[in-house]
Design a protein around this motif. Structure first.
Motif, PDB file in Angstrom:
ATOM      1  N   ASP A  30       0.840  -1.191   0.000  1.00 48.28           N
ATOM      2  CA  ASP A  30       0.000   0.000   0.000  1.00 48.28           C
ATOM      3  C   ASP A  30       0.883   1.251   0.000  1.00 48.28           C
ATOM      4  O   ASP A  30       1.632   1.482   0.954  1.00 48.28           O
ATOM      5  N   ASP A  78       0.157   4.236   0.544  1.00 51.33           N
ATOM      6  CA  ASP A  78      -0.167   5.202   1.593  1.00 51.33           C
ATOM      7  C   ASP A  78       0.697   5.011   2.832  1.00 51.33           C
ATOM      8  O   ASP A  78       0.769   5.910   3.685  1.00 51.33           O
ATOM      9  N   SER A  79       1.376   3.864   2.943  1.00 57.92           N
ATOM     10  CA  SER A  79       2.306   3.667   4.058  1.00 57.92           C
ATOM     11  C   SER A  79       3.490   4.617   3.974  1.00 57.92           C
ATOM     12  O   SER A  79       4.204   4.821   4.965  1.00 57.92           O
ATOM     13  N   ARG A 133       3.196   7.813   3.471  1.00 59.06           N
ATOM     14  CA  ARG A 133       2.802   9.127   3.970  1.00 59.06           C
ATOM     15  C   ARG A 133       3.324   9.431   5.373  1.00 59.06           C
ATOM     16  O   ARG A 133       3.465  10.603   5.745  1.00 59.06           O
ATOM     17  N   SER A 134       3.629   8.423   6.138  1.00 61.26           N
ATOM     18  CA  SER A 134       4.104   8.646   7.511  1.00 61.26           C
ATOM     19  C   SER A 134       5.613   8.846   7.588  1.00 61.26           C
ATOM     20  O   SER A 134       6.151   9.108   8.666  1.00 61.26           O
ATOM     21  N   ARG A 174      -0.957   7.182  -7.477  1.00 63.06           N
ATOM     22  CA  ARG A 174      -1.237   7.063  -6.039  1.00 63.06           C
ATOM     23  C   ARG A 174       0.071   6.996  -5.245  1.00 63.06           C
ATOM     24  O   ARG A 174       0.191   7.577  -4.163  1.00 63.06           O
ATOM     25  N   ARG A 207       1.488  10.510  -5.173  1.00 61.70           N
ATOM     26  CA  ARG A 207       0.702  11.361  -4.275  1.00 61.70           C
ATOM     27  C   ARG A 207       1.126  11.133  -2.826  1.00 61.70           C
ATOM     28  O   ARG A 207       1.252  12.079  -2.038  1.00 61.70           O
ATOM     29  N   ALA A 208       1.376   9.884  -2.466  1.00 59.04           N
ATOM     30  CA  ALA A 208       1.825   9.579  -1.108  1.00 59.04           C
ATOM     31  C   ALA A 208       3.195  10.171  -0.844  1.00 59.04           C
ATOM     32  O   ALA A 208       3.457  10.714   0.237  1.00 59.04           O
ATOM     33  N   THR A 264       4.509  13.702   1.945  1.00 57.34           N
ATOM     34  CA  THR A 264       5.535  13.746   2.990  1.00 57.34           C
ATOM     35  C   THR A 264       6.302  15.054   2.992  1.00 57.34           C
ATOM     36  O   THR A 264       7.182  15.258   3.833  1.00 57.34           O
ATOM     37  N   GLU A 292      -3.961  16.381  -5.485  1.00 59.21           N
ATOM     38  CA  GLU A 292      -3.611  16.841  -4.139  1.00 59.21           C
ATOM     39  C   GLU A 292      -2.884  18.185  -4.229  1.00 59.21           C
ATOM     40  O   GLU A 292      -1.664  18.270  -4.006  1.00 59.21           O
TER      41      GLU A 292
END
Length: 628
Positions: A175, A177-178, A180-181, A222, A225-226, A230, A272
């Protein structure tokens, strides 16, 4: 945003690669170690050569099999790294990629890897350099960017950061989106690659089937975007391993890479806007609404024969240019221009290829916006001397030497027809053809990805999966791109051999692209009768086809006989029906297809393609015969 590309992406020697990359508009380049080693100049010379092209070296890569090795392999790995640091200093770059180890004796362990990277980071920092750690999708112990980030985090050294590669993450279905952190300042570099969705060994898939963002089926947007969420502010680079690109023309591959990167980042900016601040705004993808005109380059007897073919298809000569050898033919909303000039783009095309389509007018909401986006994507604007050509509308150089004009309601196409052409009295009533349904374009298989990218990055179009179409002498790979409103459709047909019908057309026309023009009618049987009255001679379809058709479909009484009598092909998907009628070859080897689309039918009759191609091949001139 700083754009970059790895030298491994582009064919040629290092000198050719750098020239192509600079010409495409990139800011920087990743030096792939093999390209550097194969070059016959030292690192200082390579660094100067890169800078002389207006580029910077964004990354030196790859450094393999470093972390978690037992002694004496560990000490040797550090020695190798120091040697590479010397090379980097001479090249003039400060960042080296370390990919996760595949060494059979690598021990693994998050803390062990972190300790090795921290120690190497300290050595690098002492030289003013940095190292970036990347998780290979097939790494022995580390194959996930989340583990790679944990190693970097535990290393805790400012000169040690993370490198992300979209293929390694998306290929393993991690994923995005992982990401983003992860703090953006700990991501040192980002590499992008797309790929078709193929189930195969990860390493083989990566080494042979990567392609440009937008050419494959991975979620690259995607992923990016992630990354941008950051607050990452470093280079965005392409690292593509692809057999077609390795054999392709360097400038074309580099230009496609730049186009794909700009289009992708524009998509990210639109999705975004809060996380992408430094990208220049460019117009959105163009909503193509139809085809305003098709222009042929022709001359002499072939132009006369082309005119006779148009008359047999129900077209009327409606205008002659006031000062040039250019004719305007029309039926419904279809406009065909026949250009017999001896100067300008059409003349150059004729000299190179004979009779062929040399210009296409695409209807858009704003021609200037379309031109602006095309230029941002690296397309070359088209200009020619006033007085040589006929149109002064916004235009670009398309693919295979063609020209695309952007036609909208504000830039006066109707005024061009009325002001520049002397009307000719119309006597005929036409044959019921209403508009151009789609164009069929042919290219070598190695160019298919480039053509798809060209259309889908510039226009708001969707692409279909690639289909295999059987030709009596080979295989055609077909893919269509269609505007979301359905007003602009193009089918792309790629061939690997001149023996196929498409390949023979490419060879005979020296690379002309438009092989078929599909024209719509609301009643194909009425059109067939009108065409017969004008002497139109359709492509003959064998009786076997109709016998099989009756076995495959439950057809209404009388329809099979009507289809046979008119040489009309038939297809049905769900409740939508499709009818096709083909001409014989026109001058230049081009065909006209007449189609009737029923409600709900959005395909192109590909089920009929093998039988149509076989019929066309039977009537083609024997191989080796010269053009008339």
């Amino acid at each position: 945003m700083k754009t970059s590309i790895a030298t491994v992406t582009v064919a040629g020697d290092l000198t050719e690669k750098l020239a192509a990359i600079a010409a495409a508009g990139f800011d920087g380049v990743e030096i792939f170690e093999q390209d550097f080693i194969a070059h016959d100049g030292g690192p200082r010379e390579v660094g100067r050569m890169v800078r002389d092209h207006g580029l910077e070296i964004t990354l030196f890569q790859p450094f393999r099999d470093f972390e978690c090795l037992p002694e004496p392999l560990r000490s040797k790995a550090f020695d190798r790294a120091r040697h590479k640091f010397d090379t980097m200093a001479d090249l003039g770059t400060d960042l080296m990629l370390i990919c996760s180890s595949c060494h059979p004796r690598a021990l693994g362990g998050i803390d062990r890897a972190a300790d090795d990277l921290a120690e190497l980071g300290e050595i690098a920092a002492g030289r003013g350099l940095r190292i970036g750690y990347e998780a290979l999708a097939w790494g022995r112990h580390v194959n996930d960017h989340r583990d790679a980030w944990e190693i970097v985090r535990r290393a805790g050294h400012p000169a040690t950061g993370l490198i992300l590669d979209s293929f390694h993450s998306l290929g393993r279905r991690i994923d995005p989106d992982s990401i983003r952190s992860i703090p953006g300042d700990r991501i040192f570099f980002v590499q992008l690659a797309d790929a078709p969705a193929i189930e195969m060994d990860l390493l083989y898939w990566s080494r042979h089937f990567r392609n440009m963002p937008g050419e494959g089926e991975l979620g690259v947007e995607r992923f990016m975007r992630a990354v941008m969420a950051t607050s990452y502010a470093g280079p965005v680079s392409l690292e593509i391993f692809n057999d077609q690109f390795r054999g392709g023309e360097p400038k074309s591959v580099a230009r496609d890479g730049y186009r794909s990167l700009i289009a992708l980042m524009d998509d990210v900016r639109r999705a975004e806007p809060d996380v992408v601040q430094d990208l220049p705004a460019i117009p959105a993808r163009v909503a193509a609404e139809g085809i305003g005109f098709v222009e042929f380059a022709s001359r002499g007897d072939e132009a006369a024969a082309l005119g006779a073919s148009l008359r047999s298809l129900g077209f009327d000569l409606v205008g002659r240019h006031r000062s040039k050898e250019i004719d305007l033919w029309r039926q419904g909303d279809i406009r065909i221009v026949v250009n017999r000039e001896t100067e300008g783009h059409a003349a150059h095309t004729w000299n190179a290829r004979g009779t062929c389509v040399c210009d296409i007018g695409i209807e858009v909401a704003s021609g200037e916006a379309a031109l602006s986006r095309a230029r941002a994507l690296g397309a070359d604007p088209f200009h020619q001397e006033i007085g040589v050509g006929v149109l002064t509308l916004p235009a670009i150089r398309g693919l295979a030497g063609s020209v695309l004009h952007f036609v909208d309601q504000t830039n006066g196409l109707e005024k061009v027809w009325s002001d520049e052409f002397v009307p000719v009295p119309v006597k005929g009533a036409g044959a019921g053809l209403t508009r151009i349904d789609h164009l069929d374009q042919t290219m070598g298989y190695e160019d298919m990805l480039s053509w798809t990218l060209f259309y889908t990055s510039l226009f708001d179009m969707e692409k279909s999966p690639i289909l295999d179409v059987i030709d009596p002498n080979g295989l055609i790979r077909a893919q269509d791109v269609t505007s979301r409103g359905g007003g602009f459709r193009v089918t792309l047909n790629a061939t690997e051999t001149h023996r196929t019908l498409a390949g023979g057309f490419l060879a005979d026309s020296f690379g002309a692209s438009v092989h078929q023009i599909a024209m719509a009618t609301d009643d194909i049987f009425a059109t067939a009768r009108a065409l017969a009255a004008r002497g139109f001679d359709p492509l003959p379809i064998p009786e076997n086809y109709y016998d099989d058709l009756e076995a495959r479909f439950d057809l209404p009484p009388g329809l099979p006989d009507r289809l046979r009598a008119a040489n009309v092909l038939y297809d049905r998907v769900g409740g939508g029906e499709f009818f096709q009628l083909y001409s014989r070859a026109l001058p230049g080897g081009l065909y006209v297809e007449i189609v009737q689309r029923g409600p709900g039918y959005h395909r192109y009759g590909e089920a009929n393609a093998p039988f149509r191609i076989a019929a066309q091949t039977r009537l083609a001139r024997p191989k080796g015969m010269p053009r008339a």
